[in-house]
Design a protein around this motif. Structure first.
Motif: not given
Length: 787
Positions: A284-287, A291-296, A306-315, A324-330
């Motif tokens: 979802y992130a690469k596409c 919205g759906h990426a955040q829902q999942v 950290p695996q799922s966190w890494n996926a959405i932060i990288d996206g 937004v990525a930094r807020s999730l990182f924190d």
């Protein structure tokens, strides 16, 4: 073996307790079935730990030898991951004791051999295979053959694995699946596809192996096609299949198929493992569907790992949503090296180098091992932003051996110093490198060319070949660039012919572009056009832009119009073409044609790209455009500009306001000359940086316009600096040592060609910014009436 009268241990600790009971009761020595039960139970609960294996083998040593016990000891070696010699020594001891091996013996031997180091295993597996053929019973052939195929696959010996497969008389589904999966993992996709089409039974594992291999090989369309073929054969995908196809969807940005797979997972009630959640978020992130990426992620991914966190932060980082990525990182409790690398890459791409370096320091405080990818990434960012001090700090980390130095790291460090204008430090890095490859030499040659040292670049090219490195296509691009920027016409012709005749390297569009640029800079426009007409490749916009730029320098109006026509066909919305042609008409006082160009821009709604200059101070990139007054320190910047203007006027300097074509009074013209973006950037650097630090300015526009300075003015300016008399035939680099600080301009084409009359052309890449500051043509590349 009959059921034991003792309980079956589930852990090594329970096995040790049972061992104590059997020892005290005397059953360990007097009742062999109890001893075998103990050893078998202990091996079943072994973990990959050397102490556990030592305990099991110590127990084995105290029992009378038998095929079952030797097989159990070999199974212990397989489970605990022993050194590669131990299973072979056990097998040799087994043969010397006269104990006959069975299928299980070779099964565990082949498994241990496949997990050991390759040089040892190549000889060992051959010896074991021969011993197996001599001693194995025919009834054990299918079981042992599958293990043999697995061993050869793990060792990367595809031909031997295929030979072992072909020798099986009755091949079961396991053998077919194992070979198809192995060939796919080794990248032999055509062979795997052919074998899959011949298989009597094609299960989901075989199809999934092929789909995953296509995805890993960046052949995403074929992976999706293979998946659709699997569905047409009526085979239902499992979780692993869905993950492989989601990876292909992410690469293709096929959001529709990705959503349908997500619906399939929900309809079938597939278990949502961590890998599946990560694959969905990544897709979802690469596409771009955050919205759906955040829902999942909110529903399934907010776990401690950290695996799922890494996926959405990288996206988020790759799409520029760094905040937004930094807020999730924190919010994360546990961060790994991938988390930090994703955040640092996002900060670098958004120009937040200071934040990236702070993250780098935070990563070190978390005791995470810095990898080479991280440092190379940061060095590349420092090179692109001209952040010399931060690059030096990373160099210090390398010197402290926080990362293992290799060719890639050394090349990135060399490239950083070159792009920051520090040729001396880049040379030291180059000389200290223990190993160099053709990419390192090419980076050195390109860096010297970038800094206007064409002859030094050619000397390094000669030395590279003397050291036995054969130049490649990129090497010749660097060499021809050096010839072009330093106007080395004869050398350029020589190397252009040499690459074809001596090394059989067919010139690409970049080589032709360098050669045409060299001819244009040398004033040989007719020869440049002949090369354009005879080259086997259609000229691109870069080549026509070189012709157009040369026409402006050498006042060739007719050819300029021809080049502009070709450029407008290739890039009708490119504002630089209109502006360049407009400036050519203005320089030649053809006001009517210049006016037509402006009207044409208005009709086609073409807007001029604003030229800007950037400077990095304390890790933060500051950008300035012409007449920029938005900077918080603009009053200090204006004060510095006025102070330097006053000091230069006191030395007899008078602004050349004739360069401005708009109808305003002289004072307004002088103020307009002060408003160039690079002058604002220089003034900001003077008030912000310590006197011993260089002022490094970067430009976004590559306008190949010469800046001419009269000979008398240049000599007078150098004498005011109390320096030696300037040799007019030398480059302006000689004056840098006479100045209190260095001024470095990057991302601009260099030009050392001599102009007609009493003027010389200063190099763009590195020149006397104090003097250039008051050169009225400026580096924004356009006249004020278009600004």
């Amino acid at each position: 073996m009959p059921p034991a009268p003792w309980p079956t241990p589930r852990t090594v600790r329970q096995a040790a307790e049972l061992h104590a009971r059997l020892t005290t009761s005397g059953h360990l020595l007097l009742h062999p079935p109890s001893a075998r039960h103990l050893l078998n139970s202990l091996v079943n609960c072994l973990e990959p730990h050397p102490l556990h294996l030592r305990y099991a083998l110590h127990l084995f040593e105290r029992m009378p030898p038998s095929t079952f016990l030797f097989d159990t000891a070999l199974r212990a070696c397989s489970r605990a991951g022993s050194d590669p010699h131990r299973p072979f020594l056990l097998f040799r001891r087994m043969r010397r004791a006269g104990v006959r091996p069975d299928g299980f013996t070779f099964h565990f031997l082949f498994k241990c051999s496949s997990s050991s180091s390759r040089p040892h295993s190549l000889l060992l597996c051959t010896m074991l295979h021969a011993a197996c053929l001599r001693t194995m019973l025919p009834s054990a052939a299918p079981f042992v053959s599958n293990s043999l195929i697995h061993m050869y696959i793990r060792l990367g010996l595809a031909a031997d694995a295929r030979r072992a497969f072909d020798e099986i008389h009755v091949k079961d589904a396991v053998a077919w699946t194992m070979l198809i999966s192995g060939l796919a993992k080794m990248g032999m996709l055509c062979d795997a596809q052919l074998l899959l089409s011949q298989a009597p039974v094609r299960d989901v594992i075989s199809w999934t192996s092929l789909i995953a291999a296509y995805s890993r090989a960046n052949r995403a369309r074929e992976a999706v096609g293979c998946f659709k073929t699997m569905l047409s054969h009526g085979i239902a995908p499992d979780e692993v299949t869905v993950i492989a196809v989601l990876l292909a969807c992410a690469k293709l940005k096929d959001l529709e198929l990705g959503r349908s797979l997500h619906l399939l997972v929900e309809e079938k009630g597939m278990p949502t493992s961590e890998n599946l959640v990560v694959a969905l978020i990544d897709m979802y992130a690469k596409c771009g569907d955050f919205g759906h990426a955040q829902q999942v992620f909110d529903a399934l991914g907010r776990g401690p790992r950290p695996q799922s966190w890494n996926a959405i932060i990288d996206g988020y980082c790759k799409h520029g949503h760094v905040d937004v990525a930094r807020s999730l990182f924190d919010e994360m409790e546990v961060r790994d090296i991938i988390t930090f690398n994703s955040m640092m890459t996002g900060c670098i791409h958004s120009g937040q180098l200071r934040e990236a370096l702070l993250l780098f320091m935070s990563m070190r405080r978390h005791d995470l091992r810095v990898d080479n990818f991280t440092v190379v990434n940061l060095l590349t960012a420092c090179a692109s932003l001209g952040a010399l001090q931060q690059g030096r700090a990373l160099h210090a980390c390398i010197e402290q051996r926080l990362v293992e130095a290799d060719i890639y790291l050394g090349t990135a460090l060399l490239d950083m110093y070159m792009k920051c204008g520090r040729v001396d430090e880049a040379t030291i890095v180059f000389q200290r490198m223990g190993k160099r490859d053709v990419h390192t030499w090419t980076a050195m040659i390109a860096g010297l060319a970038f800094n206007g040292m064409g002859k030094a670049a050619l000397e390094h090219f000669y030395q590279m070949r003397c050291d036995g490195f054969q130049p490649n296509s990129v090497s010749y691009i660097a060499v021809l660039t050096a010839c072009s920027h330093s106007c080395l016409l004869n050398e350029g012709r020589l190397y252009f012919d040499e690459m074809r005749i001596l090394y059989n390297i067919h010139p690409q569009i970049e080589h032709y572009g360098c050669m045409i640029d060299l001819l244009g800079r040398s004033g040989l426009l007719d020869e440049a056009m002949d090369l354009v007409k005879t080259m086997p490749i259609q000229p691109n916009a870069v080549i026509w832009a070189s012709i157009l730029s040369a026409c402006r320098v050498h006042k060739h109006i007719d050819l300029a119009q021809c080049a502009a026509e070709h450029l407008l066909k290739l890039e009708p919305d490119e504002d630089g073409v209109y502006v360049q042609l407009y400036n050519i008409y203005v320089d030649s006082r053809q006001w009517e044609n210049a006016s037509k160009i402006r009207m044409l821009m208005e009709e086609r709604q073409v807007k001029k790209t604003a030229g800007y200059s950037s400077i990095t101070v304390a890790g933060q990139v500051h950008k300035f455009v012409v007449s920029d007054k938005s900077h918080p320190r603009i009053l200090e910047i204006i004060a510095m500009l006025e102070e330097i203007s006053h000091r230069l006027k006191s030395l007899g300097y008078s602004p050349l306001t004739s360069q401005i074509t708009v109808d305003v009074d002289e004072e307004e013209k002088e103020q307009a000359l002060l408003a160039h973006s690079e002058k604002l950037a220089i003034a900001f650097g003077l008030i912000s940086l310590a006197p011993n630090l260089p002022v490094h300015i970067r430009k976004n526009l590559r306008e190949p316009q010469e800046i001419h300075v009269s000979e008398n003015d240049l000599i007078q300016f150098s004498s005011e600096l109390n320096g030696p008399t300037l040799d007019i035939e030398s480059s302006a680099f000689g004056l840098l040592s006479q100045l209190p600080r260095n001024f470095i301009f990057s991302d601009l084409p260099e030009d050392f060609s001599q102009s007609a009359g009493k003027g010389i052309c200063l190099p763009y890449a590195c020149f006397i910014a104090d003097f250039l500051l008051w050169t009225e043509s400026g580096l924004d590349g356009y006249h004020c009436c278009l600004g």
